[in-house]
Scaffold this active site. Structure first.
Site, PDB file in Angstrom:
ATOM      1  N   ARG A 227      25.752 112.693  76.321  1.00  0.00           N
ATOM      2  CA  ARG A 227      26.045 111.596  77.245  1.00  0.00           C
ATOM      3  C   ARG A 227      25.018 111.582  78.367  1.00  0.00           C
ATOM      4  O   ARG A 227      24.568 112.631  78.835  1.00  0.00           O
ATOM      5  CB  ARG A 227      27.443 111.778  77.857  1.00  0.00           C
ATOM      6  N   HIS A 275      20.542 105.462  72.259  1.00  0.00           N
ATOM      7  CA  HIS A 275      21.910 105.894  71.906  1.00  0.00           C
ATOM      8  C   HIS A 275      22.203 105.590  70.428  1.00  0.00           C
ATOM      9  O   HIS A 275      23.169 104.887  70.101  1.00  0.00           O
ATOM     10  CB  HIS A 275      22.946 105.228  72.824  1.00  0.00           C
TER      11      HIS A 275
END
Ligand code: NDP
Ligand code: OXD
Length: 312
Positions: A227, A275
């Site tokens: 993250r 991502h």
């Protein structure tokens, strides 16, 4: 009845696949004609603020994401069990990313690419895999899969988790007291932690300075596929500039999409992906959550539950 509430993915396609897999169990989407009180399961990705309104008969929340940090911050998250995505296909994809970036940095890609651009023939030998230590932060589903796939390549492996682990060929470090010792022998740091208050900002200058120096020419390397909240991007930019870090591979960012004006885009030894390290695949996701629902309807316990206290 199963309700789908997915943002930023093709919800219609998932709904069709769930309808087929669960038939005759009813599957609905926002906008369909149904009584919210009849919903027993809601399958979510980036749910809107009103996602759970009126779901008085809800028995479980099913999270398309393996990471639930954002979902746990939802202001109206009902107090029902929360099941996250755990899947071989997802693990394989994440390990593909990790192995690709570990081997790229181990073979000093940044250096040899610069030599090529400069038309410079400069023989320099990277260390062997066994002389290079990969340290995996987060030794859960994804961390263990990455270790299993890195091991046959010959890397020396170590891990850091909350509780100690016994994984063949991986030296285990745990807890706050084990963190510095873990870092001090790590050349390539792979982050696969969940984002919690304890792990927020863990990829910072102080951490980078504790990594081992001298094995990889140019300095130690970080790989973050967990993250963006784990990393301090100002610290990374500085560390890549002053040699504290030799390179960084980043799949996740403090703000996503990564703003066009971020300095990270233009840093030569920073490798950016948007991502995409591991995407939740529709076929395996539908298979997994359909089984979860079928088992639960048959009276079996829910698998892969999130512990809200721990935050993962
Ligand atoms: P797991 O819950 O299976 O594993 C988490 C690991 O982190 C565990 O080993 C746990 O320790 C450890 N951990 C948690 N908190 C701490 C702490 N404070 N200190 C030390 N160790 C800690 O998660 P997964 O492996 O399934 O996924 C990890 C993360 O990867 C997800 O949360 C998600 O954010 C990210 N992800 C990113 C994707 C991408 O495309 N970029 C795709 C999928 C996931 P212990 O074992 O002792 O509990
Ligand atoms: C996840 C992700 O958590 O895609 O599954 O990041």
């Amino acid at each position: 009845m199963l309700l789908l509430h997915l943002s930023d993915v093709n919800e219609a396609s998932w709904a069709e696949a769930f309808s087929k897999a669960l038939h005759p169990y009813p599957v609905v989407r926002r906008g369909d004609d149904f009584d919210p009180a009849d919903i027993r399961y809601i399958f979510v990705w980036k749910p809107k603020p009103d996602a759970f309104d009126g779901l008085t008969g809800l028995e479980a929340i099913l999270s398309l994401g393996a990471g639930v940090d954002a979902l746990l911050k939802h202001p109206k998250l009902p107090e029902v069990p929360l099941v996250r995505f755990v899947d071989e296909d997802l693990s394989q994809r994440m390990s593909d990313y990790v192995v690709a970036h570990v081997t790229m940095h181990h073979r000093l890609y940044t250096r040899f690419r610069a030599d090529q651009r400069a038309h410079r023939w400069s023989q320099f030998y990277p260390p062997s895999a066994s002389e290079s230590t990969v340290g995996i932060m987060g030794m859960g589903v994804l961390g263990q899969d990455a270790a299993r796939r890195l091991k046959p390549l010959g890397f020396t492996l170590r891990s850091w988790s909350r509780s100690p682990k016994e994984v063949d060929g991986v030296e285990s470090f745990s807890g706050a007291s084990g963190f510095d010792a873990f870092l001090s022998g790590t050349d390539i740091l792979v982050n696969l932690l969940p984002l919690t208050p304890d792990t927020t900002g863990i990829l910072n200058t102080e951490t980078f300075k504790k990594l081992r120096r001298g094995t990889l020419e140019g300095g130690p390397v970080i790989i973050n596929a967990a993250r963006g909240g784990h990393q301090r991007e100002d610290d990374i930019a500085k560390a890549l500039g002053d040699g504290t870090l030799g390179a960084a591979s980043l799949d996740v960012f403090e703000v996503e999409p990564l703003p066009a004006e971020s300095p990270l885009w233009d840093i030569e030894n920073c490798y950016i992906t948007p991502h995409i390290a591991a995407i939740s695949n529709e076929a395996s996701g539908v298979r997994y959550f359909s089984q979860i629902i079928a088992d639960h309807r048959a009276g079996k316990p829910l698998a892969n539950l999130v512990d809200r206290q721990r935050g993962y």
